[in-house]
Design a protein around this motif. Structure first.
Motif, PDB file in Angstrom:
ATOM      1  N   THR A 336       0.878  -1.211  -0.079  1.00 35.11           N
ATOM      2  CA  THR A 336      -0.010   0.022  -0.047  1.00 35.11           C
ATOM      3  C   THR A 336       0.620   1.109  -0.075  1.00 35.11           C
ATOM      4  N   VAL A 337       1.857   1.085   0.486  1.00 38.19           N
ATOM      5  CA  VAL A 337       2.858   2.121   0.848  1.00 38.19           C
ATOM      6  C   VAL A 337       3.785   2.218  -0.795  1.00 38.19           C
ATOM      7  N   VAL A 338       4.392   1.107  -1.016  1.00 34.95           N
ATOM      8  CA  VAL A 338       5.170   0.901  -2.031  1.00 34.95           C
ATOM      9  C   VAL A 338       4.560   1.450  -3.287  1.00 34.95           C
ATOM     10  N   ARG A 339       3.238   1.406  -3.557  1.00 36.20           N
ATOM     11  CA  ARG A 339       2.501   1.694  -4.805  1.00 36.20           C
ATOM     12  C   ARG A 339       2.518   3.204  -4.916  1.00 36.20           C
ATOM     13  N   THR A 340       2.734   4.120  -3.856  1.00 39.84           N
ATOM     14  CA  THR A 340       2.816   5.530  -3.742  1.00 39.84           C
ATOM     15  C   THR A 340       4.086   5.993  -4.205  1.00 39.84           C
ATOM     16  N   LEU A 341       5.186   5.367  -4.324  1.00 44.58           N
ATOM     17  CA  LEU A 341       6.520   5.782  -4.326  1.00 44.58           C
ATOM     18  C   LEU A 341       6.658   5.973  -5.994  1.00 44.58           C
ATOM     19  N   ASP A 342       7.818   6.650  -5.941  1.00 45.79           N
ATOM     20  CA  ASP A 342       8.356   7.128  -7.483  1.00 45.79           C
ATOM     21  C   ASP A 342       9.246   5.895  -7.741  1.00 45.79           C
ATOM     22  N   ALA A 343       9.110   4.894  -8.562  1.00 41.44           N
ATOM     23  CA  ALA A 343       9.957   3.665  -8.688  1.00 41.44           C
ATOM     24  C   ALA A 343       9.649   3.136 -10.014  1.00 41.44           C
ATOM     25  N   ASP A 344      10.991   2.591 -10.455  1.00 44.26           N
ATOM     26  CA  ASP A 344      10.785   2.248 -11.815  1.00 44.26           C
ATOM     27  C   ASP A 344      10.678   0.541 -11.947  1.00 44.26           C
ATOM     28  N   PHE A 345       9.646   0.225 -11.277  1.00 41.96           N
ATOM     29  CA  PHE A 345       9.423  -1.241 -11.282  1.00 41.96           C
ATOM     30  C   PHE A 345       9.003  -1.826 -12.692  1.00 41.96           C
ATOM     31  N   SER A 346       9.252  -2.998 -12.648  1.00 36.73           N
ATOM     32  CA  SER A 346       8.626  -3.703 -13.964  1.00 36.73           C
ATOM     33  C   SER A 346       7.127  -3.708 -14.240  1.00 36.73           C
ATOM     34  N   PRO A 347       6.506  -3.808 -15.343  1.00 32.48           N
ATOM     35  CA  PRO A 347       5.226  -3.567 -15.379  1.00 32.48           C
ATOM     36  C   PRO A 347       4.585  -4.734 -14.777  1.00 32.48           C
ATOM     37  N   GLN A 348       4.972  -5.972 -14.583  1.00 29.85           N
ATOM     38  CA  GLN A 348       4.334  -6.939 -13.811  1.00 29.85           C
ATOM     39  C   GLN A 348       4.247  -6.466 -12.286  1.00 29.85           C
ATOM     40  N   ILE A 349       5.177  -5.957 -11.756  1.00 28.44           N
ATOM     41  CA  ILE A 349       4.911  -5.525 -10.519  1.00 28.44           C
ATOM     42  C   ILE A 349       3.991  -4.416 -10.310  1.00 28.44           C
ATOM     43  N   ARG A 350       4.120  -3.531 -11.039  1.00 32.54           N
ATOM     44  CA  ARG A 350       3.523  -2.274 -11.055  1.00 32.54           C
ATOM     45  C   ARG A 350       1.925  -2.729 -11.417  1.00 32.54           C
ATOM     46  N   SER A 351       1.430  -3.831 -12.124  1.00 31.60           N
ATOM     47  CA  SER A 351       0.211  -4.216 -11.948  1.00 31.60           C
ATOM     48  C   SER A 351      -0.338  -4.983 -10.872  1.00 31.60           C
ATOM     49  N   ILE A 352       0.495  -5.467 -10.257  1.00 33.79           N
ATOM     50  CA  ILE A 352       0.296  -6.171  -8.920  1.00 33.79           C
ATOM     51  C   ILE A 352      -0.004  -4.768  -7.835  1.00 33.79           C
ATOM     52  N   LEU A 353       0.932  -3.942  -7.935  1.00 33.34           N
ATOM     53  CA  LEU A 353       0.472  -2.654  -7.236  1.00 33.34           C
ATOM     54  C   LEU A 353      -0.683  -1.952  -7.314  1.00 33.34           C
ATOM     55  N   ASP A 354      -1.138  -2.055  -8.644  1.00 31.27           N
ATOM     56  CA  ASP A 354      -2.355  -1.396  -9.113  1.00 31.27           C
ATOM     57  C   ASP A 354      -3.527  -2.012  -8.556  1.00 31.27           C
ATOM     58  N   THR A 355      -3.650  -3.295  -8.479  1.00 34.40           N
ATOM     59  CA  THR A 355      -4.346  -4.086  -8.097  1.00 34.40           C
ATOM     60  C   THR A 355      -4.871  -4.607  -6.670  1.00 34.40           C
ATOM     61  N   VAL A 356      -3.608  -4.845  -6.063  1.00 29.71           N
ATOM     62  CA  VAL A 356      -3.385  -5.264  -4.737  1.00 29.71           C
ATOM     63  C   VAL A 356      -4.606  -4.624  -3.748  1.00 29.71           C
ATOM     64  N   GLN A 357      -5.221  -5.649  -2.981  1.00 32.96           N
ATOM     65  CA  GLN A 357      -6.197  -5.342  -1.937  1.00 32.96           C
ATOM     66  C   GLN A 357      -5.459  -5.437  -0.417  1.00 32.96           C
ATOM     67  N   TYR A 358      -5.605  -4.602   0.510  1.00 32.77           N
ATOM     68  CA  TYR A 358      -5.207  -5.073   1.741  1.00 32.77           C
ATOM     69  C   TYR A 358      -6.504  -4.707   2.719  1.00 32.77           C
ATOM     70  N   ASP A 359      -6.472  -5.484   3.933  1.00 38.32           N
ATOM     71  CA  ASP A 359      -7.617  -5.318   4.865  1.00 38.32           C
ATOM     72  C   ASP A 359      -7.289  -4.402   5.742  1.00 38.32           C
ATOM     73  N   SER A 360      -8.466  -3.871   6.527  1.00 40.71           N
ATOM     74  CA  SER A 360      -7.753  -2.769   7.469  1.00 40.71           C
ATOM     75  C   SER A 360      -8.586  -3.363   8.897  1.00 40.71           C
TER      76      SER A 360
END
Ligand SMILES: Cc1cc2nc3c(=O)[nH]c(=O)nc-3n(C[C@H](O)[C@H](O)[C@H](O)COP(=O)(O)OP(=O)(O)OC[C@H]3O[C@@H](n4cnc5c(N)ncnc54)[C@H](O)[C@@H]3O)c2cc1C
Ligand SMILES: Cc1cc2nc3c(=O)[nH]c(=O)nc-3n(C[C@H](O)[C@H](O)[C@H](O)COP(=O)(O)OP(=O)(O)OC[C@H]3O[C@@H](n4cnc5c(N)ncnc54)[C@H](O)[C@@H]3O)c2cc1C
Lengths: 545, 545
Positions: A336-360
């Motif tokens: 949830t934090v990683v996806r907010t960073l300015d990072a040059d991840f691979s598209p595969q990682i980026r797509s996970i970051l775009d869709t991942v869900q966390y519980d609260s």
């Protein structure tokens, strides 16, 4: 996947524990069955000064730095907070709590008390974490996680009056046994069983359900007593049985299944004095390897290394951007934090970051005299309710002392979009089942005061007259805790392909954390994920050198 | 009573815990149902120096002396042994054990170890005993009495290879749920349930047994893993289910029912350092009130008082008969001993003494490195076997330390007539059911060495390769322990009329001890029996004065 299918998997996952959704998907042919191999044990390869920058000083980051340090790597841990441990957080007198929405609380407990806002239990099968406690000298004590004297409450059961868990457990078993014995007597299983087996089965059911000679369930001493055994002439008289229909209405099963999930089973442990004794023990070995107040902002990598830019804040006003370079990076921050960073991840990682869900998950802690021990013989364990606050937990630290900490609520809470920085935490009512439905009710309460009132009400329902004894509340809502923005990756989200991606390095960046393991929501998963990364790094420098 | 009837009651008593035989007899109309009143609370009446002589310094005698002392009575406790506590006995390095048949053992444990030869557990419902621990400053810790990681072993199950208790518990539940779901689907309960209830029942069974979508039980994560969850890609794989037929063959139910008996349920406690911390704490308050080495020989009473003759032995050779007179006598010795005394009891008491039966429990303790923790994640709890030694208990004191005490056997043992001073302890095989049948096998072993071998064999069966690690055994056979001659009054013997007699004074003599209560085999029964006697004495001197 259809909603029904998805809900079904979700339910299986919840009833059977993490990962049963995986198994089910496998058995439904949705996933290839992988070869049956256990985790590879940790193998340390001499790093000869290879530089690793580790992002996040939670358990995963700390274990990585500690073990790589042993193996001659040159490590730096960047940790945004001013303490180690991440989710492993024990709150004490004076601890400041600040949510992303600006809510502020300060803990006013008496000096000896602590509240494990995140992890509170170490299962006896979590050998890695128990091993670290041993290695680092963290003293453990037994944590009592379930008690048959704890209560279950539903407005639909026993006229709303709470009943001891032993009544729900044993009366259910009595009814099930009676029903099955009846069916067998009627011949319903004649095709499946020999006469001898039927007789043995019936004799077994008589014992299993404590049935009377007519094979009827008419109550059992296992469910406790109306008149307990004493030293007068009066014989003990067991409680009257609860009706099966009411038990079904009440739907308190989750509370009774919990103790059948291997990871919530006796014997469990806790560090004496608070769960954070573990990260502090790691930190004392790591010393200057950890940079606190170092908030990672930017991640870049090249063929030869990684460059991290982070903001270092010593005090509130002093902040400066700094750069660190390393050969490899271990990213052990929540996604949830990683996806907010300015990072040059691979598209595969980026797509996970775009869709991942966390519980609260949320927890509410109170300070109170130990009325649950004195009046109800409850020493540790958890009571369950069908109410907005659906669980009351009696932490087993310092049993028998005057006052203690009571957890008046711990569940997954619905987080309205407007209050949440992490929009993926917003889940609709549909995907929740009981008791997460209670989490929806709870999450919809308008403000902190309403939530504390709901908590007090549940304690009052279980322990009439004692709602007023609760003092110094602390409410933790993990979806709103900076640098976490969620309690754990959603069990619902889990996806074997995504896991495979997260377990492979993105060039020089390796992902660690319980979300990259099959042991989501447990420190053991975080620690073992660090071991996996260390093994991967070791193999890499070995094949390179 | 016919053998069948008697056996039936006995079984009910064993499966449901103490006293369920009473309840059953009541429900069968064999006993009048008494009015439902709880024990009267302790009321202290100023004794103004009234003299009480208390025979026996076990828990009952100690509680009586302690409370009467508070109330201004003049008490003397005559105790044959040179220590307080009676059955509450913790064995340590140097403790000498001598049986009535002349067998001698000396304990050779390392300094920090102890073996609770008698009581080892305090249930959380035993408020009187917990209250005394609090009042006397006896520090308690959690005693872990059951663990799903402990083993169950039968030659008829899983090819004789031990299985974790969680497999027996959850596979049984899975099979029962599958069978009942099947019957319901077949319409076997159509007359009893509405369509809606049937659907709810089936949905419940799916969760209860962790059934698959076809309502079949195909194994569950609750029963643990072949491949445990880890941090690699490999998904966890649950254990294969055990067959119901094998589970029936193995007949390991008693071990799974134990934790449903309220008094064997979490949360349990133990005094830190040994159960005898309790009697020693009483003794330190009572000081010279207790005469040790004072063996009661003769009891006489008149209209005005009682006269006790006892033999006082300071050392081995010095012994002298002494006389003590008092206004009242509390007889808190085991009935197996009382019946051997020269005493002018009423015919009613004498007829009880002539017919009473006691059980002879045995325990075997070993010292060993904690292989059960390191290799099997067993921290506390009990393993069960269908073998001569049918139980292995892992005491939860000093968990995680290098070595520990292992209880390799605790059961009721058959005591051949020739070895027993107390002939009523001789019981025929017929009256024993499993696992007492194992107690018969065990009791028939020819000598101490054969018993130790059987113990070692059971440990070896559960923990292959570790039989050889067991050292410094101590075998306690309560039927052969002087001044006890039995572990407790036989559950089989219990008789409401006899109880009524024992609870009424024989003129100036009052009987105390757990055998005069409904809480046989528990210190709580002994303590509450003392309270009852104190209330009776208080009422008597009040009405007299
Ligand atoms: C309510 C709750 C109950 C739990 N109960 C248990 C339990 O009983 N037993 C158990 O074993 N586990 C339990 N867990 C799970 C356990 O807490 C986690 O599995 C484990 O702590 C995860 O460790 P981690 O290192 O993967 O992540 P984290 O602990 O989340 O560590 C991530 C770290 O990254 C840091 N970070 C974030 N953003 C930045 C940034 N921009 N720059 C620098 N650093 C950053 C964070 O400050 C944090 O220190 C519980 C968790 C929760 C929330
Ligand atoms: C193997 C075993 C396991 C047990 N487990 C538990 C447990 O886990 N928890 C629990 O609470 N309880 C347990 N109990 C039961 C508990 O020990 C008893 O209920 C309690 O200790 C009984 O106390 P008492 O005073 O009635 O009898 P006792 O302890 O038997 O006291 C009788 C006293 O009389 C003395 N005496 C005998 N003859 C003479 C004589 N001629 N002159 C003078 N004195 C004499 C004896 O030396 C003894 O001190 C267990 C008992 C056994 C044997």
């Amino acid at each position: 996947m259809s909603l029904t299918r998805r809900q079904f998997l979700l339910r299986a996952g919840q009833a059977g524990g993490y990962g049963s959704a995986f198994v089910l998907m496998q058995s439904l042919g949705l996933l290839p069955v992988p070869e049956a191999v256990a985790d590879s044990p940790l193998r340390l390869v001499d790093g000869k000064g290879t530089r690793a920058v580790i992002l996040g000083g939670g358990i995963a980051g700390l274990v990585a730095a500690y073990e790589l340090g042993k193996a001659g790597w040159s490590c730096t841990v960047l940790e945004a907070r001013h303490r180690p441990g991440g989710r492993n957080w024990s709150i004490r007198n004076g601890t400041e709590v600040e949510f992303t929405d600006g809510t502020r609380q300060t803990c006013a407990f008496e000096p000896d008390h602590y509240f494990n806002a995140g992890p509170a239990r170490l299962p006896s099968t979590h050998n890695t974490m128990l091993g670290y406690c041993h290695e680092l000298g963290v003293a453990l004590e037994v944590e009592v996680n379930s008690s048959r004297s704890a209560f279950m409450q539903s407005d639909k059961l026993n006229g709303g009056v709470p009943v001891a868990e032993r009544r729900v457990v044993n009366d259910t078993r009595g009814h099930v046994s009676e029903l099955l014995a009846k069916c067998i007597r009627k011949g319903a299983l004649d095709e499946d069983m020999t006469d001898a087996d039927r007789e043995r089965m019936i004799e077994f059911l008589r014992q299993y359900g404590d049935l009377n000679p007519d094979l009827l369930f008419r109550g059992t001493q296992r469910s406790g007593f109306k008149i307990p055994p004493g030293a007068d002439l009066q014989s003990p008289i067991p409680n009257d049985p609860l009706a099966m229909r009411e038990l079904l209405d009440a739907d308190l099963w989750l509370g009774t299944f919990v103790e059948e999930v291997p990871e919530w089973q006796a014997t469990m442990f806790q560090p004496i004095g608070g769960m954070d004794r573990i990260p502090f023990a790691f930190a004392s070995r790591l010393d200057s390897v950890i940079r606190y107040g170092a908030q990672v902002k930017r991640i870049r990598q090249s063929d030869s290394g990684v460059t991290i830019i982070y903001r270092e804040s010593a005090g509130a006003d002093q902040a400066a951007d700094r750069t660190i370079e390393a050969d490899y990076c271990i990213c052990a921050m929540p996604l949830t934090v990683v996806r907010t960073l300015d990072a040059d991840f691979s598209p595969q990682i980026r797509s996970i970051l775009d869709t991942v869900q966390y519980d609260s998950a949320y927890k509410i802690a109170w300070e109170a005299p130990r009325f649950w021990e004195k009046e109800s013989n409850i020493y540790g364990g958890i009571s369950y309710l069908q109410q907005a606050v659906d669980l009351v937990w009696y932490p087993s630290a310092r049993i028998f002392s005057e006052k203690g900490i009571l957890i008046g609520g711990y569940s997954i809470e619905y987080l309205p979009a407007e209050t949440s920085a992490a929009s993926s935490l917003v889940r609709s009512d549909e995907t929740y089942r009981s008791p997460a439905r209670n989490g929806f009710t709870f999450g919809s309460l308008p403000n902190l005061q309403a939530k504390l009132d709901a908590s007090r009400r549940s304690v009052e329902l279980l322990h009439p007259g004692h709602g007023k004894d609760l003092a110094n509340p602390i409410y933790i809502s993990w979806g709103r805790i900076p640098y976490n923005l969620g309690s754990w990756i959603s069990f619902d989200w889990n996806d074997q392909r995504a896991l495979a991606t997260l377990q492979s390095p993105d060039r020089r960046i390796y992902f660690a954390g319980d979300h990259t393991s099959h042991i989501v929501g447990w420190q053991e998963g975080a620690a073992l994920s660090a071991h996996r990364v260390i093994n991967q790094l070791g193999a890499r420098i070995q094949s390179a050198g």
